[in-house]
Design a protein around this motif. Structure first.
Motif, short mmCIF file in Angstrom:
data_model
loop_
_atom_site.label_atom_id
_atom_site.label_comp_id
_atom_site.label_asym_id
_atom_site.label_seq_id
_atom_site.Cartn_x
_atom_site.Cartn_y
_atom_site.Cartn_z
N UNK A 85 -1.67 6.59 5.89
CA UNK A 85 -2.30 6.18 7.14
C UNK A 85 -1.87 4.78 7.53
N UNK A 86 -1.87 3.86 6.58
CA UNK A 86 -1.44 2.49 6.87
C UNK A 86 0.06 2.45 7.19
N UNK A 87 0.83 3.27 6.50
CA UNK A 87 2.27 3.33 6.75
C UNK A 87 2.53 3.77 8.19
N UNK A 88 1.81 4.79 8.64
CA UNK A 88 1.99 5.28 10.01
C UNK A 88 1.59 4.22 11.03
N UNK A 89 0.49 3.53 10.78
CA UNK A 89 0.04 2.50 11.71
C UNK A 89 1.04 1.36 11.81
N UNK A 110 7.26 -0.22 1.69
CA UNK A 110 5.93 0.00 1.12
C UNK A 110 6.02 -0.12 -0.39
N UNK A 111 5.17 -0.96 -0.95
CA UNK A 111 5.16 -1.21 -2.39
C UNK A 111 3.74 -1.01 -2.90
N UNK A 148 0.85 -1.19 0.00
CA UNK A 148 0.00 0.00 0.00
C UNK A 148 0.88 1.24 0.00
N UNK A 149 0.38 2.31 -0.61
CA UNK A 149 1.06 3.60 -0.53
C UNK A 149 0.32 4.55 0.41
#
Length: 204
Positions: free
Chosen positions: A24-28, A38-39, A20-21
């Motif tokens: 929000x998901x990256x921070x979580x 992240x890809x 995912x880019x």
């Protein structure tokens, strides 16, 4: 939910990838303190005819994880997708102000179920698990002025249903009912921890 036998690999032996880019998901996922990459998945997110929101979210989460896993077969890959369910109708990211206004006008005073789906895949070992976290959200009976003020300040055009609950969007709501508090933000971390542990990633 489907599963395969636990992996024997350690984090140093098996890379972790977020398919995912989404910031929000990256921070979580960053909260776990684990190294990951992240890809961007290459998946058509167009809903199928008659597809209900929970099925759409789950199909896309699995497709995203499998797509990235094909390109990185040795890694443990996390895929996720979120769709807002308004009485059976899927509401995705509005993309612009006008669509966000329309979404929030329709959701005011309503109960909306945010379906956040998760999939974890490792192609090299045949591991795959997936699940969906449903979050029931009751919206206040918002005025047009409140909707406009919220959107101008928050600009949540990349959030499903225009509701950014971790920010000013919390002021839109009467109640949130769920069993995984991060699911509404975009990645159900309790389920994520359980699945990547099963895939062989040591968190603690």
């Amino acid at each position: 939910m489907t599963s395969a036998p636990d992996l024997l690999a350690t984090p140093s032996e098996r890379a972790l990838i977020l398919g995912s880019t989404s910031r929000y998901r990256h921070e979580l996922l960053s909260r776990l303190g684990l190294p990951f990459e992240a890809v961007a998945p290459q998946v058509d997110e167009t809903p199928s005819a008659g597809e209900v929101p929970a099925d759409l979210a789950l199909r896309l989460a699995i497709a995203k994880a499998r797509d990235v896993a094909q390109r990185h077969p040795q890694a443990v890959v996390i895929g996720s997708d979120q769709v807002a369910d308004l009485h059976g109708e899927p509401l995705g990211k509005p993309g612009n102000h006008e669509r966000a206004v329309s979404q929030l006008r329709r959701m005011r005073g309503q109960t909306v179920v945010f379906q956040t789906a998760l999939a974890v895949v490792c192609q090299a070992t045949g591991f795959e698990q997936h699940d969906t976290a449903a979050v029931r959200v009751v919206f206040r009976d918002l005025s047009d002025e409140e909707i406009e003020n919220y959107l101008r300040k928050e600009q949540p055009y990349d959030c499903a249903g225009s509701a950014k609950s971790e920010g000013l969007g919390i002021a839109l709501l009467e109640r949130i009912d769920n069993d995984d508090p991060t699911a509404l933000i975009g990645l159900p971390m309790i389920r994520t921890c359980r699945m990547i542990r099963a895939a062989g990633v040591r968190i603690l």
